[in-house]
Design a protein around this motif. Sequence first.
Motif, PDB file in Angstrom:
ATOM      1  N   LYS A 172      50.572  12.844  19.107  1.00 15.06           N
ATOM      2  CA  LYS A 172      51.425  13.150  20.256  1.00 15.06           C
ATOM      3  C   LYS A 172      52.578  14.081  19.869  1.00 15.06           C
ATOM      4  O   LYS A 172      53.753  13.704  19.860  1.00 15.06           O
ATOM      5  CB  LYS A 172      51.953  11.883  20.908  1.00 15.06           C
ATOM      6  CG  LYS A 172      52.585  12.149  22.287  1.00 15.06           C
ATOM      7  CD  LYS A 172      52.761  10.882  23.094  1.00 15.06           C
ATOM      8  CE  LYS A 172      51.434  10.404  23.675  1.00 15.06           C
ATOM      9  NZ  LYS A 172      51.611   9.280  24.640  1.00 15.06           N
ATOM     10  N   PRO A 173      52.266  15.351  19.587  1.00 16.98           N
ATOM     11  CA  PRO A 173      53.337  16.331  19.312  1.00 16.98           C
ATOM     12  C   PRO A 173      54.232  16.499  20.530  1.00 16.98           C
ATOM     13  O   PRO A 173      53.740  16.639  21.652  1.00 16.98           O
ATOM     14  CB  PRO A 173      52.550  17.607  18.994  1.00 16.98           C
ATOM     15  CG  PRO A 173      51.209  17.416  19.624  1.00 16.98           C
ATOM     16  CD  PRO A 173      50.928  15.955  19.555  1.00 16.98           C
ATOM     17  N   TRP A 174      55.535  16.492  20.307  1.00 14.31           N
ATOM     18  CA  TRP A 174      56.489  16.392  21.401  1.00 14.31           C
ATOM     19  C   TRP A 174      57.516  17.522  21.428  1.00 14.31           C
ATOM     20  O   TRP A 174      58.055  17.843  22.473  1.00 14.31           O
ATOM     21  CB  TRP A 174      57.209  15.048  21.309  1.00 14.31           C
ATOM     22  CG  TRP A 174      57.798  14.577  22.593  1.00 14.31           C
ATOM     23  CD1 TRP A 174      59.103  14.708  22.997  1.00 14.31           C
ATOM     24  CD2 TRP A 174      57.129  13.905  23.662  1.00 14.31           C
ATOM     25  NE1 TRP A 174      59.270  14.148  24.238  1.00 14.31           N
ATOM     26  CE2 TRP A 174      58.078  13.635  24.670  1.00 14.31           C
ATOM     27  CE3 TRP A 174      55.814  13.483  23.857  1.00 14.31           C
ATOM     28  CZ2 TRP A 174      57.752  12.983  25.858  1.00 14.31           C
ATOM     29  CZ3 TRP A 174      55.488  12.825  25.026  1.00 14.31           C
ATOM     30  CH2 TRP A 174      56.450  12.584  26.016  1.00 14.31           C
ATOM     31  N   CYS A 175      57.822  18.121  20.278  1.00 12.01           N
ATOM     32  CA  CYS A 175      58.896  19.122  20.227  1.00 12.01           C
ATOM     33  C   CYS A 175      58.594  20.133  19.136  1.00 12.01           C
ATOM     34  O   CYS A 175      57.857  19.850  18.182  1.00 12.01           O
ATOM     35  CB  CYS A 175      60.254  18.447  19.987  1.00 12.01           C
ATOM     36  SG  CYS A 175      60.281  17.298  18.589  1.00 12.01           S
ATOM     37  N   LEU A 176      59.190  21.332  19.280  1.00 13.86           N
ATOM     38  CA  LEU A 176      58.948  22.431  18.357  1.00 13.86           C
ATOM     39  C   LEU A 176      60.255  23.162  18.049  1.00 13.86           C
ATOM     40  O   LEU A 176      61.181  23.158  18.867  1.00 13.86           O
ATOM     41  CB  LEU A 176      57.968  23.442  18.956  1.00 13.86           C
ATOM     42  CG  LEU A 176      56.517  23.005  19.178  1.00 13.86           C
ATOM     43  CD1 LEU A 176      55.813  23.987  20.101  1.00 13.86           C
ATOM     44  CD2 LEU A 176      55.771  22.881  17.861  1.00 13.86           C
TER      45      LEU A 176
END
Length: 847
Positions: free
Chosen positions: A630-634
């Motif tokens: 669950k990648p959420w931010c970059l």
Amino acid sequence: MVRRFLILSVLLVAGFGLSTAEANQAQKYPGSLLKPGVMEQVKPGMLPFTGLGLLPDQEPEGTILLPDSFAGMPVPRSVVCSDSNKVYLGGGIGYDSHEGVIVIHGTTREKIARVPLTGVCWSMVYNPANNRVYCSADGSANEVVVIDCAADTVVARVPVGDHAYELALNRTGNKVYAANFGSGTVTVIDATVDTVITDVSVGGAPYGLTWNATDNKVYCANWLNGNVAVIDGITNQVVATIPVGTKPARLCWNQTNNRVYCVNWDSFTVTVIDGAVDTVITTVGVGGNPTWILWNPVSNKVYSSNQSSGSVTVIDGETSTVLATIPIASGCYSRGLCCNEHDNKVYCGANDVGSHHTVTVIDGEEDSLITYISTGNTVDDLAWNPEENDIWCACFDEGKSAAIDGGTNTVVAYVDVGCEPQALAWNPTNNKVYTANGYKSNTVSVIDGETNTVVAVVPAGGRPWDVVCNPTSNKVYSANYTGCSVTIIDGSADTVITTVSAGTFPEALCWNETGNKVYCANQGGNVTIIDGVTDNVIATVSTGYWPWDLVWNATGNKIYSANLMSANVTVIDGVTNQVVATVSTGTGPQALCWNRTDNRVYCANQSVSTVSVIDCNVDTVIASVNVGDKPWCLAWNAAENRVYCGSKDDDTVTVICGKHNTVIATVPVGDRPVALLWNSTNNVVYCCCRGGGVTVIDGRTNQVVATLPVGSTPVALALSRTDSKLYVANEIGSSVSVFRDTLTGVEGSARIPLPQVPGLLCNSPNPFVSFTAVTYQVPTRTRVRLKVYDASGQVVATLADGIHKPGSYKTVWDGRNGSGTPVASGVYFCSLKAGTSTFTRKILLSK
């Protein structure tokens, strides 16, 4: 100001690759391993690494409570009034020290004090004998906090059982009782000295309490057992157990007839108990899911607040028969009750899942509805202040307290106690920071970057969700989620210029510097484009469904919209305001960032745990990089040309090479990373972890160099490049944490490379089982304190404390506290302080 910094490195080495037998033998301290807690200076050549890293100096500057210095408690749940004409508003949501009690003056209705607690304040009682308020603090401490009403300070913390909810006061014996829902006991407290007398076993999940003054007995409703336990007020022994209905909740006592009433949640009944002989007199049918019960001494009537049926049942105290059923506001469910003995009125909170929140006013003589009073807020608890004839409401979903005049039945005051900031933006024009206060107050707070104080609170639309600054026009924009609008604020005067209509549920903003335009992503499937000069809506551009994030590409003057529910990214031309491409990505595109060096946009796809790499020259996907769950931010690091992706469900940050689109490293961070920010001044990446803390990652070595303690539930970051300050928005804490990062020029010759030895600088040895070796280096003679803290910030063990000569040192922690007792498995923090510098490293104990 440039400071001198301690050059140090903390390397935590667990197990050293030993077998179980060898590890057990090693615990007996043979060879080069040390006794736990014994510090040894390491001779030259002993350490298997070639250099040390210069760590940034994150200096905490304080916490800014929103909306003011008495705030920071966004969820009021209980309220009580004292004889000294003060109102005590308690609450919280169960995270950390931002729970508390706000003290309000009954006449001026101004906040006069804030008392911090260690958990949710579910219940309070006022004791006139000693002018103190007792608060059940259901948190990690499980205690009853005692507040002196003269000074509004905590004078005692009394340990009780697990999950203490309701409290009751025994005036004859001057005792306070706490029903411990989680441990099946009632704690009896001597209110003269505020110490525990005993813990009484009563049954399964004790919930409600009431005191019978005639016979000096305390009654406890046991939710899981379907009975009421009776405790003798003198001997503190259970003298009877009375069967009642299913899931008994709360109780009240009728002084006139010496009867006890118990509402039974699942039975839709009220059990009437004879207080003299402790037997059931009768059972009265009421509405659905009765939850609150109240006796009116003026007319000798009992009121049952029936939550699911949205009604109040009136029971005759003499005959135990139903006199009336009074509906509350249509479509609402009922909550707390209180009685105005001056005007013989009963008040019941009425709420629905939307915005229809009222207090129902009932005539205590005629058993009829007088009126509905709109509060605009969900009322959880009510209390009557006889000094001013005001009814105070704890409005838990709006972070407010409403005061109702008992004579006129009108709201005469609102008192804000929390606002839950959702987003931050820094304005370089005047060094101000703006917070979008999403859930509670529908405002934007303005923080002066020089003084760290709130200088203005600007009204915005419903539920501000994102905020962005336009430094060219010195304007600030707030995307109002439920207001379906964008509020435009003058950055100089901090006043509203205008409010423009946006699409359905706006939730993300970005600014186009070239065209001086602001873009607002609306959940309904479009982007509203606003002219930064005229404040007019230029166009509305259709995108995929639920655009979640926006980013501007300055090279191509294009805007990219990540469409969460459409598995694609919409590309909008910054000049023509037309869609020029739709790029298919993975499922659930969540976050975007732009790589200026290679002109690429990165899209985190939360549903498939990948990052799509888009070539912005042709707007096509050229790579898909696997990341954590669950990648959420970059965030993009321009100095190293690296992209950082925080994955919320596995607590890691994946580091991606911007040139080759390959994974360089996976960095464990704090619980639930939700925001990332790169600091170009010192080349560090800040990772905001919703579960607590901000993890600081060295941008060159990809190593965790510090964990910054912040408020409850941090969700957003902003950086002031004027004075190198980091701002962290703490959602549940209703606060902003401020840190000054004074390290400059880290890419210069003063920087010493961090070691590159495999196995030592890859967040190993976490987790460890039996012992951990801690190695560090001190460049100059100074005092060194090396301590281990648990997740709540309490010191577990001290490994070193004293003056150190320059050199390398090593010690061991064996997972025991200062008393020699093994501690539980979990997350701990090893903190090294030398002079003015501090370095903290997260370590994991896994038994």
